[in-house]
Enzyme design. Structure first.
Site, mmCIF file in Angstrom:
data_model
loop_
_atom_site.group_PDB
_atom_site.id
_atom_site.type_symbol
_atom_site.label_atom_id
_atom_site.label_comp_id
_atom_site.label_asym_id
_atom_site.label_seq_id
_atom_site.Cartn_x
_atom_site.Cartn_y
_atom_site.Cartn_z
ATOM 1 N N GLU A 16 0.827 -1.213 0.000
ATOM 2 C CA GLU A 16 0.000 0.000 0.000
ATOM 3 C C GLU A 16 0.860 1.261 0.000
ATOM 4 O O GLU A 16 0.460 2.303 -0.535
ATOM 5 C CB GLU A 16 -0.918 0.029 1.232
ATOM 6 N N SER A 399 19.503 -2.525 -18.899
ATOM 7 C CA SER A 399 18.052 -2.636 -18.987
ATOM 8 C C SER A 399 17.470 -1.428 -19.712
ATOM 9 O O SER A 399 18.050 -0.337 -19.698
ATOM 10 C CB SER A 399 17.447 -2.748 -17.593
ATOM 11 N N GLU A 450 17.179 -6.708 -21.189
ATOM 12 C CA GLU A 450 16.825 -7.351 -19.912
ATOM 13 C C GLU A 450 15.311 -7.444 -19.674
ATOM 14 O O GLU A 450 14.860 -7.443 -18.530
ATOM 15 C CB GLU A 450 17.519 -6.644 -18.723
ATOM 16 N N ARG A 481 10.586 2.042 -4.463
ATOM 17 C CA ARG A 481 11.134 0.935 -5.252
ATOM 18 C C ARG A 481 11.345 -0.283 -4.349
ATOM 19 O O ARG A 481 11.936 -0.180 -3.277
ATOM 20 C CB ARG A 481 12.447 1.393 -5.878
ATOM 21 N N HIS A 659 17.753 8.259 -12.191
ATOM 22 C CA HIS A 659 16.729 8.184 -11.148
ATOM 23 C C HIS A 659 15.667 9.258 -11.312
ATOM 24 O O HIS A 659 14.684 9.282 -10.581
ATOM 25 C CB HIS A 659 17.361 8.312 -9.760
HETATM 26 N N1 GLN Z 1 22.511 -4.151 -15.927
HETATM 27 C C1 GLN Z 1 21.680 -3.656 -14.882
HETATM 28 C C2 GLN Z 1 20.578 -2.792 -15.482
HETATM 29 O O1 GLN Z 1 20.826 -2.121 -16.408
HETATM 30 C C3 GLN Z 1 22.448 -2.860 -13.864
HETATM 31 C C4 GLN Z 1 21.576 -2.340 -12.766
HETATM 32 C C5 GLN Z 1 22.300 -1.786 -11.553
HETATM 33 O O2 GLN Z 1 23.445 -1.469 -11.609
HETATM 34 N N2 GLN Z 1 21.659 -1.656 -10.440
HETATM 35 O O3 GLN Z 1 19.484 -2.764 -15.006
#
Ligand code: GLN
Ligand code: ZN
Length: 724
Positions: A16, A399, A450, A481, A659
């Site tokens: 929640e 990713s 990914e 997160r 971020h």
């Molecule tokens: N290879 C991962 C990604 O790109 C690295 C993530 C990380 O460093 N926390 O999501």
């Protein structure tokens, strides 16, 4: 015997917390509804405590992060409302984020440079105080707060600290009692810092009877001074701080204080050895009559409850205790001490999950298995003979945005609604699109995205033997997160290739190199709950061998570049320097073992969101060819850590803070690179974001990557003469 507990997870059974805050961000709910949601979660927390525990703080909730809240309480920031508050968390000019001690929780780093004259004042209208915190709140203590903040000049530290004491004094006047968390007390402190702590806490003396001073994560090295501080109770971590326990057994404990004995691990999920805990409590009770039993570190490092896990093997499940079960254990131990119940027998894993074959492979490892036979210079020559990148090669960290569709498909596959072949076809379609996307943009080293991974550790845990994963074991890593740390319950091995399918497929779609993408041994261990009766170095080498097998499979499939991520390399380091060598020895060796494959294969690694400055020397011992490190959040401080070091391998310092949804302008990216090029030759420099892009959306990803490529193009022109 009384029981004490703190730091219970705030996430809620149905997450929640996450949902409420994210709904607010999306404009789906208003401020008052969010406050209601979080207040309800806080009430639930209290109810859970009350079931088992005698004494616990009443107000532990935060809108995002307790360090930021403390900064607001102290007037370092004064957001008018929640929107402004969240700007500080994730806006264009958000605070830097870094890992909280050696955990995988990330806190926002208050920056005193942004506050002209800090005016310390407790403001009741303050955003950080909008919940009912009751008469017994919990705060981060003044020393920890300041020590973990940045932008205070060394010579100003004591002045600011003493000024800060006035705020805490004010705060305490408003409370009946308060828990002040001072985990920074377990760090390696200088004598003048210890003196300052004494002077500072003396200023709180008339409120001392209200203070419950909590330390955790390791032992306190200045026990004598600690025990003389004018506070009513002191909490110590006897799970990770054995020497603090020894100290009290030898030297006793002051009569005028209560000892809160942290005997139930807040950081690992194994059941407590009740007999050992009871024995310790009995020994302590010889030293002080005022004794309580508690958790040994905040419980928010653990998932909520084991009871909802119905896919875990029974044998394993009965050996686990998550946050709720830990509360019950605290109660149980207190009852055992008082003889109100029999001490339960120790539950051990013994042979469960052990594998003779894996163990003998570990025994047969020789020093040469950890050392590459070919120097980095020679490797570079051979690698470039196969593929010569342009100057300032541009790449990403792995990713790409995980859209709702990707997540839905993965969930459908997991629940059996989507067949394996349909899922695979879907993934291939996504890879096709992504390869095209990266080629169109002009990236030089491509990734497969990914899409198949929920999480960079859990994914591997699902493929490796010796690991278990939970269904609901969510833990907050920062803000909203969450991730589910797997459980390493036995010897680790790789029954079959883990990532080969996707990587090899991606490589068939392009002439440019595709990076194989793996998570390193230290990070896998750091973000899992690890079995404690197998030496951690052994677990690391087991994982390393599994990764090495994967890289060898990549090589057979024509993959020339492999990235082994180690974002937790710094975080996992012990808090005390004296323990560093022992840790880095195995952490470095495990990386080198995993990547000890063909010298023609270019090995990358990646690290982020930690203070890397202090560990550059250990990073240099890792035998990679290219490293990418996050830069934006620390405003480039990492760059200076390399000053004068003649770092001779290739490096990419992140030019885009992933971020935040903000699209970084080209000038900002250029700035970072220009600054970095004071310490690194242009021919060694890569252009990449700070970290993976899975939390981003497509529009900002595309716009930011366009700027990133523009940046690389400008630099190539500027430094063209360096290309030869
Ligand atoms: N290879 C991962 C990604 O790109 C690295 C993530 C990380 O460093 N926390 O999501
Ligand atoms: Zn990263």
């Amino acid at each position: 015997m009384q029981t004490y507990a703190y730091g219970f997870p705030r996430l809620g059974r149905a997450k929640e917390y996450k949902k409420g805050i994210e709904d607010f961000w999306k404009g789906r709910i208003q401020e008052d509804v969010l406050i209601q949601t979080l207040s309800q979660l806080q009430a639930d927390q209290q109810k859970t405590y009350r079931k088992h525990i005698d004494i616990f703080p009443e107000g532990e909730m935060t809108f995002y992060d307790a360090m930021l809240d403390t900064a607001i309480l102290c007037g370092v920031y004064s957001p008018r409302d929640l929107k402004a508050y969240y700007e500080l968390c994730r806006g264009d000019d958000a605070l830097e984020m870094t890992k909280w001690f050696n955990t995988n929780y990330h806190y926002l780093v208050p920056d005193f440079r942004r506050t002209p004259v800090p005016c310390f004042r407790v403001n009741r209208e303050n955003v950080a105080l909008r919940f009912q915190r009751g008469a017994f709140p919990k705060f981060i203590g003044p020393f920890t707060f300041l020590k973990l903040s940045k932008g205070i000049r060394r010579e100003d530290f004591s002045r600011v600290f003493l000024a800060l004491m006035e705020v805490y004094h004010d705060l305490l006047l408003h409370c009946e009692k308060a828990q002040l968390d001072e985990p920074a007390f377990v760090l390696d402190l200088e004598n003048d810092e210890i003196e300052l702590i004494k002077t500072g806490y003396r200023l709180l003396k008339d409120c001392g009877h209200k203070i419950i001073l909590m330390t955790y994560y390791d032992a306190v090295d200045f026990m004598e001074e600690l025990l003389s501080l004018p506070v009513s109770a002191i909490g110590l971590d006897f799970v990770r701080g054995g020497s603090s326990y020894q100290y009290i057994v030898q030297h006793g404990f002051p009569k005028d204080k209560t000892l809160i004995a942290g005997l139930v691990d807040g950081r690992n999920i194994w059941k407590t050895d009740a007999a050992a805990a009871v024995a310790k409590l009995r020994a302590l009770s010889q030293k002080t009559p005022n004794l309580m039993v508690s958790n040994a570190a905040p419980l928010y490092h653990l998932p909520l409850t084991v009871s909802v896990e119905d896919t875990l093997d029974e044998h394993l499940k009965t050996r686990l205790a998550f946050a709720e079960e830990k509360l019950a254990e605290i109660r149980m131990i207190a009852d055992c001490v008082e003889g109100r119940r029999a001490i339960p027998e120790k539950v051990v894993l013994e042979d469960y999950g052990r594998d003779q074959k894996v163990q003998s492979r570990i025994r047969s490892l020789r020093p040469k298995d950890f050392v590459k036979g070919v120097s980095p210079q020679e490797r570079r020559r051979r690698q470039e003979a196969l593929w010569k990148p342009p100057l300032f090669p541009a790449t990403t960290i792995g990713s790409f945005p995980q859209s709702a569709e990707v997540r839905a498909k993965r969930a459908a596959y997991k629940s059996g609604r989507l067949s394996h072949s349909d899922y695979q076809a879907y993934l291939r379609g996504e890879i096709d699109k992504l390869i095209q996307f990266q080629e169109d943009l002009g990236l030089d080293v491509l990734v497969h995205g990914e899409f198949e991974r929920t999480d960079m550790v859990e994914f591997f845990a699902q493929k490796l033997s010796g690991f278990a994963v939970t269904q609901n074991g969510w833990v907050i890593s920062y803000g909203t997160r969450v991730y589910r740390p797997p459980i390493i319950f036995g010897d680790v091995s790789r029954p079959a290739p883990m990532t080969l399918d996707e990587i090899a497929y991606a490589q068939t779609k392009t002439k440019k190199p595709v990076k194989g993408m793996l998570t390193g041994p230290t990070t896998i261990i750091a973000w899992s709950y690890c079995r404690e009766d197998i030496p951690v170095a052994e677990v690391a080498y087991q994982i390393a061998l599994a990764l090495q097998e994967e890289i060898r499979d990549y090589e057979k499939a024509g993959i020339r570049i492999v990235q082994v991520d180690e974002p937790a390399f710094r975080e996992k380091a012990p808090l005390k320097r004296r323990d560093w060598d022992a840790y880095f020895d195995w952490a470095v060796l495990a990386f080198n073992l995993a990547t000890n494959t063909r010298p023609e294969t270019q090995i990358h690694t990646h690290m982020c969101y930690s203070e890397f400055g202090e560990i550059v020397e250990y990073i240099e011992r890792m035998d990679f060819d290219v490293i990418s490190i996050e830069t934006s959040r620390s405003k480039g401080d990492i760059i200076d850590a390399f000053e004068g070091r003649q770092f001779d391998r290739q490096i990419g310092l992140g030019v885009w803070d992933i971020h935040s949804p903000a699209v970084p302008p080209v000038e900002k990216m250029l700035d970072i690179v220009h600054r970095a090029l004071r310490h690194f030759p242009a021919k060694n420099f890569w252009i990449n974001p700070d970290c993976g892009l899975k939390t981003r959306d497509w529009p900002e990803t595309e716009a930011s990557l366009r700027n990133l490529i523009k940046t690389a193009t400008i630099l190539r022109k500027e430094y063209a003469k360096d290309a030869s």
